[in-house]
Design a protein around this motif. Structure first.
Motif, PDB file in Angstrom:
ATOM      1  N   HIS A 168     -15.291   6.119  15.435  1.00 58.27           N
ATOM      2  CA  HIS A 168     -13.808   6.274  15.899  1.00 58.27           C
ATOM      3  C   HIS A 168     -13.100   5.450  14.827  1.00 58.27           C
ATOM      4  N   GLY A 169     -13.484   4.873  13.790  1.00 60.69           N
ATOM      5  CA  GLY A 169     -13.031   3.799  12.754  1.00 60.69           C
ATOM      6  C   GLY A 169     -12.975   2.563  13.282  1.00 60.69           C
ATOM      7  N   THR A 170     -12.396   1.791  12.418  1.00 57.19           N
ATOM      8  CA  THR A 170     -12.152   0.125  12.904  1.00 57.19           C
ATOM      9  C   THR A 170     -11.333   0.137  13.973  1.00 57.19           C
ATOM     10  N   SER A 171     -10.045   1.020  14.011  1.00 60.45           N
ATOM     11  CA  SER A 171      -9.188   1.119  15.033  1.00 60.45           C
ATOM     12  C   SER A 171      -8.592  -0.337  15.618  1.00 60.45           C
ATOM     13  N   ALA A 172      -8.181  -0.872  14.424  1.00 60.25           N
ATOM     14  CA  ALA A 172      -7.475  -2.269  14.782  1.00 60.25           C
ATOM     15  C   ALA A 172      -6.124  -2.176  15.415  1.00 60.25           C
ATOM     16  N   ALA A 173      -5.595  -1.124  15.063  1.00 58.06           N
ATOM     17  CA  ALA A 173      -4.050  -1.070  16.018  1.00 58.06           C
ATOM     18  C   ALA A 173      -4.304  -0.643  17.368  1.00 58.06           C
ATOM     19  N   HIS A 174      -5.273   0.245  17.561  1.00 56.23           N
ATOM     20  CA  HIS A 174      -5.730   0.430  18.854  1.00 56.23           C
ATOM     21  C   HIS A 174      -6.258  -0.779  19.672  1.00 56.23           C
ATOM     22  N   GLY A 175      -6.877  -1.503  18.879  1.00 57.65           N
ATOM     23  CA  GLY A 175      -7.265  -2.972  19.389  1.00 57.65           C
ATOM     24  C   GLY A 175      -6.276  -3.695  20.013  1.00 57.65           C
ATOM     25  N   ASN A 176      -5.285  -3.784  18.899  1.00 52.71           N
ATOM     26  CA  ASN A 176      -3.944  -4.606  19.427  1.00 52.71           C
ATOM     27  C   ASN A 176      -3.142  -4.083  20.493  1.00 52.71           C
TER      28      ASN A 176
ATOM     29  N   GLU B 216      -1.347   2.685  20.911  1.00 53.40           N
ATOM     30  CA  GLU B 216      -2.209   3.244  19.468  1.00 53.40           C
ATOM     31  C   GLU B 216      -3.537   3.790  20.005  1.00 53.40           C
ATOM     32  N   SER B 217      -3.665   4.831  19.108  1.00 52.72           N
ATOM     33  CA  SER B 217      -4.876   5.721  19.205  1.00 52.72           C
ATOM     34  C   SER B 217      -5.963   5.066  18.194  1.00 52.72           C
ATOM     35  N   PRO B 218      -7.318   5.039  18.672  1.00 54.18           N
ATOM     36  CA  PRO B 218      -8.394   4.651  17.704  1.00 54.18           C
ATOM     37  C   PRO B 218      -7.893   5.325  16.290  1.00 54.18           C
ATOM     38  N   SER B 219      -8.450   4.714  15.257  1.00 47.87           N
ATOM     39  CA  SER B 219      -8.299   5.208  13.896  1.00 47.87           C
ATOM     40  C   SER B 219      -8.707   6.751  13.918  1.00 47.87           C
ATOM     41  N   ILE B 220     -10.022   7.018  14.541  1.00 45.86           N
ATOM     42  CA  ILE B 220     -10.133   8.495  14.624  1.00 45.86           C
ATOM     43  C   ILE B 220     -10.245   8.737  16.080  1.00 45.86           C
ATOM     44  N   SER B 221      -9.251   9.477  16.325  1.00 42.73           N
ATOM     45  CA  SER B 221      -9.440  10.006  17.911  1.00 42.73           C
ATOM     46  C   SER B 221      -9.643  11.378  17.974  1.00 42.73           C
ATOM     47  N   PHE B 222     -10.318  11.531  19.213  1.00 39.72           N
ATOM     48  CA  PHE B 222     -10.851  12.718  19.595  1.00 39.72           C
ATOM     49  C   PHE B 222     -10.382  13.394  20.766  1.00 39.72           C
ATOM     50  N   GLY B 223      -9.098  12.625  21.117  1.00 41.33           N
ATOM     51  CA  GLY B 223      -8.329  13.037  22.344  1.00 41.33           C
ATOM     52  C   GLY B 223      -8.737  12.354  23.578  1.00 41.33           C
ATOM     53  N   PRO B 224      -8.032  12.570  24.763  1.00 37.46           N
ATOM     54  CA  PRO B 224      -7.184  13.646  24.876  1.00 37.46           C
ATOM     55  C   PRO B 224      -5.719  13.205  24.225  1.00 37.46           C
ATOM     56  N   ARG B 225      -5.198  12.011  24.130  1.00 39.02           N
ATOM     57  CA  ARG B 225      -4.224  11.392  23.790  1.00 39.02           C
ATOM     58  C   ARG B 225      -3.975  11.513  22.113  1.00 39.02           C
ATOM     59  N   LYS B 226      -3.075  11.991  21.447  1.00 42.91           N
ATOM     60  CA  LYS B 226      -3.064  11.743  20.029  1.00 42.91           C
ATOM     61  C   LYS B 226      -3.975  11.751  19.164  1.00 42.91           C
ATOM     62  N   PRO B 227      -4.846  13.239  19.508  1.00 44.16           N
ATOM     63  CA  PRO B 227      -5.993  13.435  18.818  1.00 44.16           C
ATOM     64  C   PRO B 227      -5.885  13.456  17.258  1.00 44.16           C
ATOM     65  N   SER B 228      -6.524  12.882  16.189  1.00 44.86           N
ATOM     66  CA  SER B 228      -6.603  12.990  15.012  1.00 44.86           C
ATOM     67  C   SER B 228      -6.830  14.542  14.846  1.00 44.86           C
ATOM     68  N   THR B 229      -6.308  14.965  13.274  1.00 41.79           N
ATOM     69  CA  THR B 229      -6.421  16.515  12.955  1.00 41.79           C
ATOM     70  C   THR B 229      -7.728  16.791  12.996  1.00 41.79           C
ATOM     71  N   PRO B 230      -8.185  17.903  13.307  1.00 41.62           N
ATOM     72  CA  PRO B 230      -9.440  18.498  13.364  1.00 41.62           C
ATOM     73  C   PRO B 230     -10.234  18.115  12.226  1.00 41.62           C
ATOM     74  N   THR B 231      -9.678  18.213  10.814  1.00 45.97           N
ATOM     75  CA  THR B 231     -10.187  17.618   9.722  1.00 45.97           C
ATOM     76  C   THR B 231     -10.679  16.440   9.736  1.00 45.97           C
ATOM     77  N   ASN B 232      -9.884  15.427  10.090  1.00 50.24           N
ATOM     78  CA  ASN B 232     -10.236  14.152  10.157  1.00 50.24           C
ATOM     79  C   ASN B 232     -11.554  13.958  11.382  1.00 50.24           C
ATOM     80  N   GLN B 233     -11.367  14.624  12.410  1.00 51.40           N
ATOM     81  CA  GLN B 233     -12.346  14.430  13.287  1.00 51.40           C
ATOM     82  C   GLN B 233     -13.749  14.988  12.687  1.00 51.40           C
ATOM     83  N   ASP B 234     -13.699  16.058  12.075  1.00 45.13           N
ATOM     84  CA  ASP B 234     -14.964  16.630  11.735  1.00 45.13           C
ATOM     85  C   ASP B 234     -15.536  15.909  10.408  1.00 45.13           C
ATOM     86  N   ALA B 235     -14.643  15.311   9.697  1.00 41.72           N
ATOM     87  CA  ALA B 235     -15.209  14.477   8.696  1.00 41.72           C
ATOM     88  C   ALA B 235     -16.211  13.247   9.124  1.00 41.72           C
ATOM     89  N   THR B 236     -15.963  12.903  10.372  1.00 43.97           N
ATOM     90  CA  THR B 236     -16.721  11.851  10.962  1.00 43.97           C
ATOM     91  C   THR B 236     -18.024  12.427  11.272  1.00 43.97           C
TER      92      THR B 236
END
Lengths: 299, 763
Positions: A70-78, A83-103
């Motif tokens: 999910h990445g460091t997700s500092a903004a989500h922590g605050n 705020e979503s995690p750095s890499i979000s798999f949904g259901p809210r505010k998902p990252s782009t499929p490309t970014n998800q898949d890169a993980t």
């Protein structure tokens, strides 16, 4: 004290307690698992939450800390709600499929995943988590019985076809979608697992591989010229029924050229070219014959 | 409320650790905080987190025999039965199972039936996986058939008191001496797998499986002198074969490069080589061939052996440019000993030219793909595909002993086997661009060239153009449309090719020029012929609100083989699915779909005789039949299927009672419409429609008696009815010259009752 403050304190207390329990339970190699990485996440995503995210600890992915995917997700922590995690798999505010898949592709690069980039599913923006459930013990996509239901969500034409009277045991999970298709990409037309269509069929039907002394050329070239692999109204998964299927290519003198119609029914002439197995009453070796007198595929 | 909830959460840890003060009497009394220790998580969460597996015991009753109901499940016979399944996974980070493993899984299903399967798997994540599996499958076909033949393996005989005849209705004991037999094929497969990682980059894997395939299929066995007087019997054909497969894989994956190398060995070993049977007919072929001395013979599928080397991988040149390749080379060989030309006492002096085929097929494939993304919104792809099948088998002349009944007395009747090679070259260029409003536009061009040897057409070339548009039409409504046009051009159709390839030069020279063909010259086999094809796919998905989701999927394909007068000339496929899901909350969900599938074809024929009549090029009346268009006929086969599916789930009592309903309905209809063109003996008498209807209803209740134990009760009603003229009214002796099986169309109603108990094992 405001209610929200109480809830926040409660969650922290509970999370700390839960984390302690988890930490005590796992005395494995620290190099394999760094539970300290769970601390900030488990504060909210506790074992008591309705969505059992921490069941991931019972899967191979339990070896990876949350930030690993999910990445460091500092903004989500605050601001956990906004705020979503750095890499979000949904259901809210998902990252782009490309970014998800890169993980996922960070680890799952080789083997059957090699051809993911440029694959049909990637091209359609279907992310890994579109099919896979990472946090559960039993990923439905890896369950041979349940897997087909995921595929049917998009491949609706197949969902109905696999219930036809002539079919492969797909609903029973004895033939799984992935037995023939590689959803992660392939160089063949229908994302098949083998280099050719016939090679895919031969994995279960090795007896059709031949080579036969007398070949039936379309059978050696492409099984789907006569068969529909997912299901058919007609026996043996045939595209259409005999004798008409054979007559799509064969019109030789005498009986092969004759129209087989209602006059061939039992009440009239009971034609051997129409009833029972029709052409296959005699020409049974339609996939090829290895008999030295089998030129007509009868023996 | 919120305050109370917060307080509750805050005190959970305290409550769990609280040591209550004893009262003055020394009795600690009820714990006032006990309710706080209750697990408030949903049951599904607890099942997911707290348990490592489950054992399920089933008891069920099937009300009636039905091969369709139990086609693949071993539930095809009436009666009571029990079954056992288990699934246990243990994650063992503490090394309780030893330092060599950190997880193991035991999974088994249907242990008490003939479709049992299971595996044991263990390993360390990121290190290795080992697996031992067993898979048993059963396929049951129409079990209503009967046969007078007894015995098995490679030889079938008739009862000693068999009454032979030249037609089946004269075989007095055919019905009374026939026995039932099951058309069942069973597969038993053991597999062993091991995969090992060496560091982050390297991995190897080994998979071995051995599969035994046994059972009884059917085979049409024919004895004949020519096609107008063929005599056949549908035979029970025993199956006993083994396939061994070994696969070795090695992989390397680094930042930029991924490589995989596979070696595959597959060996098919058929325990039977020939099926021979008593000729049930007499008064047809003469002594020695008629009953009781004559026999028929056919070859089983030969043993074969295949080896393949395959390599595939990718190279990331830059974040924008990537290459992938996939290549394979395979060799398939078979050298099963040939059978004799005949098993009957015919005057055959010529030896079979070879002891075996010594057949060999080499297959080569190569795929290369370049994937380039010059802009974040633009992706380009070029793909080249090569495929070659090279049949290196020898070509020889073989005596054509017709149906074990007639041996030619002249070498001019020799026939020749033909090997078929095929080479495919395909180039694909594709581009897609992302536009606003979640829109993506794709364009694709494919050039496909297929070259064949010893075929009526040497080369076909096809151009395909594909346009794809995916977009968000309005808020919550997404759509995808794909339109494809393909145009295939074939070289000149050599309609005499199979004639010249099969027959001996001497015989060819005796046949007039205008009769040198097997398949009528106006027929181009459709897979080799010119074709113009349109194809369209439409998908719409509408999220009405957070509860409702509606979808429409439609496919249409229209292929026109416009240069062929006879044979398949047009083919259409239509598919439409309407679907909907309603999920108001976690306790309710309903999904429904309706599907419509239609296959339509148009194909023509010309009914004609052989011999001196067989001149397809005569243009002056009186026309021979082969060139007489009034002897044309056309048939339009059509298969239509309507399917309805409903699945509903309701948590009637949270964490206690779940209810499920599933209903699937399939209604298929097949028809053939005939058109004739004037010849008085070609009537086009209609055939009845084929109809098949299936209902499958399941009602299931799951009661969670405790957290660890659940009970399931299921009632399933299955109904299948098929009315098919191919079997309708066809008894063992209905067809004069075919000893049939007398199979009947299924008309089954089955009730299935299941009681099941599931016990979960805690972590």
């Amino acid at each position: 004290m405001k209610a929200t403050t109480i809830v926040a304190l409660a969650l922290i207390a509970l999370g700390t307690f839960a984390l302690g329990t988890i930490a005590n339970a796992d005395d494995g190699d620290p190099a394999d698992s760094d539970d300290s990485a769970l601390v900030p996440c488990a504060t909210c995503h506790a074992p008591s939450s309705d969505v059992p995210v921490l069941s991931i600890l019972h899967t191979p992915h339990g070896r990876i800390d949350c930030a690993g995917c999910h990445g460091t997700s500092a903004a989500h922590g605050n601001a956990p709600i906004d705020e979503s995690p750095s890499i979000s798999f949904g259901p809210r505010k998902p990252s782009t499929p490309t970014n998800q898949d890169a993980t996922c592709l960070d680890c799952h690069t080789g083997g059957t995943h090699t051809l993911w980039v440029g694959s049909v599913h990637q091209d359609e923006d279907i992310s890994c988590t579109g099919c896979h459930a990472i946090h559960t013990r039993q990923d439905q996509a890896l369950d041979r019985v349940a897997q087909s239901q995921i595929c049917f969500e998009c491949h609706t034409d197949i969902r109905a076809t696999v219930r036809l009277s002539s079919r492969h045991p797909i609903l029973e999970g004895r033939t799984a979608c992935v037995d023939c298709h590689n959803p992660h990409g392939s160089t063949t037309e229908a994302a098949l697992v083998e280099p050719t269509l016939n090679d895919t069929c031969y994995t279960c039907h090795a007896e059709k591989r031949g080579p036969f002394l007398f070949e039936h050329p379309p059978a050696a070239e492409d099984c789907s010229l006569c068969h529909r692999p997912h299901g058919s109204v007609n026996d043996r998964l045939l595209t259409t029924r005999g004798p008409f299927l054979c007559q799509q290519c064969h019109s030789a003198a005498f009986h092969p050229s004759q129209l087989q119609d209602g006059d061939g029914l039992p009440a009239a002439n009971a034609s051997p070219f129409l009833l029972g197995r029709n052409c296959l009453n005699c020409h049974a070796q339609v996939h090829g014959s290895n008999h030295p007198s089998g030129a007509r595929l009868t023996r | 409320m919120l305050r109370a909830f917060g307080l509750l959460l805050l005190t959970v840890p305290l409550a769990l650790r609280a040591q209550p003060e004893p009262n003055p009497s020394g009795d600690p009394g009820p714990d006032p905080f006990a309710f706080l220790a209750e697990d408030t998580r949903p049951l599904a969460t607890r099942h997911a987190v707290d348990y490592r597996g489950e054992v399920t015991l089933d008891g069920y009753y099937i009300s009636d025999d039905s091969f369709m109901f139990g086609q693949y499940t071993d539930d095809h016979e009436e009666g009571f039965d029990v079954d056992l399944s288990l699934d246990i996974t243990t994650w063992d980070p503490e090394g309780r199972l030893g330092n060599f493993t950190d997880y193991w899984r035991v999974w088994a299903d249907s242990l008490a039936s003939d479709v049992r399967q299971g595996y044991v798997e263990f390993g360390r994540v990121g290190d290795y996986t080992a697996r031992l599996g067993y898979d048993q499958q059963l396929q049951v076909r129409n079990d209503s058939g009967r046969t007078p033949f007894i015995g098995g393996g490679e030889s079938l005989v008739l009862p000693s008191d068999w009454v032979a005849s030249n037609i089946t209705s004269g075989m007095d004991l055919l019905t009374s001496s026939s026995r039932e037999f099951d058309q069942e094929v069973e597969r038993k497969r053991f597999d062993l797998g091991f995969a090992k990682q060496f560091g982050p980059a390297w991995d190897v894997a080994l998979d071995f499986s051995t599969e035994e395939k046994t059972g009884t299929q059917t085979l049409g066995g024919a004895l004949y002198v020519d096609g107008s007087n063929g005599h056949a019997a549908i035979l029970p054909k025993d199956l006993d074969a083994t396939t061994n497969t070994l696969e070795l894989t090695g992989g390397y994956a680094a930042d930029r490069i991924t490589l995989n190398l596979e070696y595959l060995y597959s060996d098919y070993d058929n325990d039977n080589s020939a099926l021979t049977w008593d000729n049930p007919y007499n008064g047809v072929f003469g002594p020695g061939i008629d009953y009781p001395d004559g026999r028929g013979s056919a070859a089983y599928e030969p043993d074969n052996e295949m080896q393949r080397l395959r390599g595939f991988g990718s190279y990331v040149f830059s974040p924008k440019l990537r290459f992938t390749v996939d290549g394979s080379f395979a060799k398939t060989e078979q050298d099963t000993s040939f059978l004799p030309f005949t098993v009957n006492a015919l005057n055959v002096t010529e030896p079979v030219p070879r002891a075996n085929l010594d057949g060999e097929i080499e297959t080569r494939t190569f795929d290369g793909r370049a994937y380039y993304r010059p802009l974040p919104k633009l992706s380009l792809e070029a793909n080249y595909h090569f495929e070659e099948r090279n049949n290196d088998g020898p070509r020889d002349g073989y005596l054509y002993v017709r149906g074990d009944a007639w041996a030619p007395d002249d070498a001019k009747f020799t026939v020749y086997n033909t090997t078929h090679d095929r080479t495919v070259n395909r180039l694909k260029l594709k581009g897609s661009y992302r536009l606003p409003r979640a829109t993506k536009l794709g364009l694709e061009y494919v050039y496909d060239e297929v070259e064949r040897s010893n075929a009526a057409v040497e080369k076909t070339e096809e151009d395909r153009y594909i346009v794809t548009l995916r977009t968000r039409i309005i808020q919550n409504l997404t759509g995808r449309l794909e339109v494809e046009y393909a145009d295939r051009a074939a070289d000149t159709y050599q309609w005499g090719q199979s004639f010249f390839a099969l027959l001996d030069t001497r015989l060819i020279n005796e046949i007039p020029d205008n009769q040198r063909y097997i398949t009528h010259p106006e027929l181009s086999q459709y897979y080799l012929a010119n074709r113009e094809q349109w194809q369209a796919r439409l998908n719409l998905n509408y999220a009405l609100n957070s509860f409702w989701n509606l979808s429409l999927d439609a496919n249409y394909q229209d292929a026109d083989f416009d240069k062929s007068e006879l044979g398949l000339t047009e083919q259409k496929l239509t598919h439409v699915t309407l679907g909907g899901q309603w999920t108001p909350n976690a306790d309710y969900s309903v999904s429904v779909f309706y599907s419509y599938d239609r296959y339509e074809a148009e194909q023509g024929g010309r009914s004609f005789r052989g011999g001196a009549e067989k001149n397809a090029f005569e243009i002056f009346p009186p026309l021979p039949q082969a060139s007489d268009p009034s002897r044309n006929w056309k048939v339009e086969p059509e298969d239509t299927t309507h399917s309805i599916g409903i699945d509903a789930q309701w948590t009637a009592i949270p964490d206690r009672l779940d209810l499920n309903l599933s209903y699937h309905y399939t209604d298929s209809e097949g028809s053939e419409d005939f058109t004739t063109f004037g010849a008085p003996d070609i009537l086009g008498t209609p055939l009845p429609d084929m109809e098949a209807t299936q209902h499958d209803l399941s009602l299931r209740a799951t009661y969670h008696y405790t957290e660890q134990m659940s009970f399931d009760a299921e009632y399933r009603y299955y109904s299948y009815e098929r009315d098919d003229w191919a079997l309708d009214g066809v008894g063992l002796d209905t067809i004069d010259k075919v000893v049939s099986l007398g199979e009947v169309n299924p008309d089954d109603d089955v009730s299935f009752f299941l009681l099941s108990v599931k016990y979960r094992l805690r972590e």
